[in-house]
Design an enzyme around this catalytic site. Structure first.
Site, mmCIF file in Angstrom:
data_model
loop_
_atom_site.group_PDB
_atom_site.id
_atom_site.type_symbol
_atom_site.label_atom_id
_atom_site.label_comp_id
_atom_site.label_asym_id
_atom_site.label_seq_id
_atom_site.Cartn_x
_atom_site.Cartn_y
_atom_site.Cartn_z
ATOM 1 N N ASP A 84 8.272 13.599 -39.845
ATOM 2 C CA ASP A 84 9.773 13.998 -40.357
ATOM 3 C C ASP A 84 9.325 13.428 -41.983
ATOM 4 O O ASP A 84 8.972 12.287 -42.164
ATOM 5 C CB ASP A 84 10.864 13.445 -39.828
ATOM 6 C CG ASP A 84 12.275 13.703 -40.555
ATOM 7 O OD1 ASP A 84 12.068 14.506 -41.572
ATOM 8 O OD2 ASP A 84 13.075 13.116 -40.021
ATOM 9 N N SER A 144 20.537 13.272 -40.237
ATOM 10 C CA SER A 144 20.059 12.905 -41.689
ATOM 11 C C SER A 144 20.901 11.841 -42.446
ATOM 12 O O SER A 144 20.951 11.042 -41.776
ATOM 13 C CB SER A 144 19.751 14.339 -42.519
ATOM 14 O OG SER A 144 19.245 14.172 -43.669
ATOM 15 N N HIS A 185 12.698 18.446 -39.757
ATOM 16 C CA HIS A 185 13.874 17.306 -39.785
ATOM 17 C C HIS A 185 14.906 17.964 -39.123
ATOM 18 O O HIS A 185 15.284 19.101 -39.122
ATOM 19 C CB HIS A 185 14.158 17.255 -41.160
ATOM 20 C CG HIS A 185 15.246 16.389 -41.802
ATOM 21 N ND1 HIS A 185 15.028 15.119 -41.544
ATOM 22 C CD2 HIS A 185 16.388 16.517 -42.377
ATOM 23 C CE1 HIS A 185 16.191 14.358 -42.079
ATOM 24 N NE2 HIS A 185 17.176 15.401 -42.454
#
Length: 527
Positions: A428, A208, A457
């Protein structure tokens, strides 16, 4: 995106200084860590081999002899004769604590691979056990907050005043410190961690926001990168205002996918077989909570907070569907209150995480200072994607009032790296697919592995064996798949199936187990 995203002249000068500080293969970066690392046992039941240490680094990297701050580190040491050096791991955020990530990654990789690395976790500056740890306005998310969707100008002014008060509290409490809360500063911290570890080069594994941190580190210190894995990739061209608008559209799509899943399992949840009608019932629940918050804790904003983790990880869908069904069909709010407590209830750790999130993102890149721009853009997006658009707008709105001017994001293009391995799911929401493609284009020699149809994710070490094979091979040998041209996937894996209704997320990761639910708990997405 929520867990669920100096003066202008000085900002340009700081960035220029950061870029010119890029070392050659033989040069150390500017500044030195204060002392060798002293590792001590800090074992947990889940991670019995975990060790901890601290390192002192400059608050201002352009003043290496000035004030210092403390970073908290963790380590699972290597045990194999073949030693591949340190592997630094980061769970994202910005603002997520990373010390437990070392234990998770070491436990989730095959033992033969983990044993070849010192797996290093860290709390970035301002986070968790690092000092100072930011907490701009304790209790800022205490329920029940104002409805996130403004019904009139007064509602908008109320939320706007809340956001401005948070920015003002940060400035009053932390003053000059905020000038040094940025991804560039954190990347330069990492190079001092590298020096403290005694390593010429490091390997890096980021999820991320951690992909953006890794991209910036690689830009500043390309010759210090041995291997790098970037999972669920931030588009560096969109940080951070445009990325949040893209997330709003993507999270609405994931919420609709959840509604379709609930409709598919109508025999279990009794909410209807038409996804559009199921979604209408969810928004009716939202309106009912505006009039009467559940348990005096769950109003519309808290409802959005509770269901947002389902956009990150579909393993939470059964718990969220059960709460939805109980509220609508049985007039029972207790499962909804319990889901909020499990997935998104605010506490001191989340106050710290949000303070760092705001401090880093508001400093990192330019945000509109004219609220009229925010007003227009968010109403435009809300018209097509209502699920979390205004909730997310208020989450980021302090940046419109931030007391420190923003930097300019560094250009990501990089042709000085060894092969970098990228992972990206096509659906995502938090880091839309375009980010993986963009970084693949910018990092020459990189390889992109795509989870086709995947909506979660953070996709490696979460149960997709196909993805993990590429990850393990790369960490073990440095080999990457080679497929299409620049911007195209080099390898494609099918998504794992959606969960079954009987397997609730709260039962998916009991203590001591690894897996997707445990991963998302560490990444701050719920659980």
């Amino acid at each position: 995106m929520q867990k669920r995203a100096g003066v202008l002249i000085a900002a340009g000068a700081l960035l220029a200084g950061a870029v010119t500080a890029v070392p050659s293969a033989a040069e150390p970066s500017a500044g030195e860590p204060s002392a060798p690392l002293a590792w001590k046992g800090c074992a947990t039941k889940q991670y019995p081999r975990l060790q901890c240490a601290t390192v002192r680094v400059p608050l201002d990297h352009d003043d290496p002899g000035g004030e210092r701050i403390t970073l908290a580190l963790s380590r699972v040491p290597h045990t194999a004769k073949t030693f591949q050096g340190p592997l630094l791991v980061n769970p994202g955020g910005p603002g997520a604590s990373g010390r437990s990530m070392a234990g998770f990654v070491a436990a989730s990789l095959p033992e033969r691979v983990a044993a070849q690395y010192d797996v290093i976790g860290f709390d970035p500056r301002g986070v968790g056990a690092s000092r100072p740890a930011l907490d701009c306005k304790p209790g800022y998310f205490t329920p029940v907050r104002p409805d996130s969707v403004p019904r009139d100008q007064r509602d908008e002014r109320v939320n706007l005043a809340r956001a401005a008060s948070f920015a003002r509290a940060c400035g009053d409490k932390y003053g000059d410190l905020l000038r040094h809360m940025s991804t560039i500063s954190t990347a330069r911290d990492l190079d001092l961690v590298r020096q403290a570890l005694g390593a010429e080069r490091i390997s890096y594994f980021g999820y991320s926001y951690g992909t953006y941190l890794g991209t910036v580190y690689a830009k500043l210190f390309p010759h210090r990168v041995r291997r790098a894995v970037l999972d669920s990739v931030v588009d560096p061209h969109a940080v951070w205002y445009r990325l949040n608008l893209a997330q709003d559209r993507a999270f609405d799509a994931r919420h609709k996918a959840f509604m379709a899943w609930v409709a598919k399992h109508d025999r279990t949840y009794r909410l209807g077989t038409d996804p559009a009608k199921v979604e209408a019932r969810w928004y009716a629940m939202r309106e009912a909570l505006r009039k009467k918050p559940a348990g005096r804790k769950i109003g519309p904003a808290e409802l959005e907070d509770t269901y947002l983790p389902g956009g990150y990880f579909n393993g939470f869908w059964p718990t969220l569907a059960e709460a939805f069904s109980a509220y609508v069909n049985d007039k029972d709010p207790d499962p909804l209150v319990a889901a909020h407590r499990t997935l998104s209830s605010p506490d001191a750790a989340s106050d710290n995480s949000y303070s760092v999130y705001a401090a880093v993102q508001c400093r990192d890149a330019r945000w509109p200072k004219d609220w009229g721009v925010w007003h227009r853009d968010n109403w435009d997006v809300y018209g097509k994607a209502p699920f979390s658009t205004w909730n997310n707008a208020w989450y980021n709105a302090p940046c419109a009032f931030w007391p420190v001017e923003s930097l300019s994001a560094p250009e990501p293009a990089n042709d000085a790296l060894p092969p970098v391995l990228l992972f990206q799911a096509t659906e995502d929401a938090a880091t839309p697919y375009e980010g993986g493609v963009a970084v693949h284009r910018e990092l020459r020699g990189s390889s992109l592995v795509v989870e086709q149809g995947g909506g979660n994710h953070a996709v490696t070490l979460g149960g997709n064996a196909c993805l993990d094979r590429y990850l393990v091979r790369y960490l073990e040998t440095g080999a990457v798949p080679r497929g299409g041209g620049r911007g195209a996937a080099d390898a494609v894996c099918a998504a794992v199936p959606d969960p079954r209704p009987a397997k609730a997320a709260r039962d998916a990761a009991p203590a001591g187990r690894t897996g997707a639910a445990a991963l998302h708990g560490l990444l701050g997405h719920g659980g």
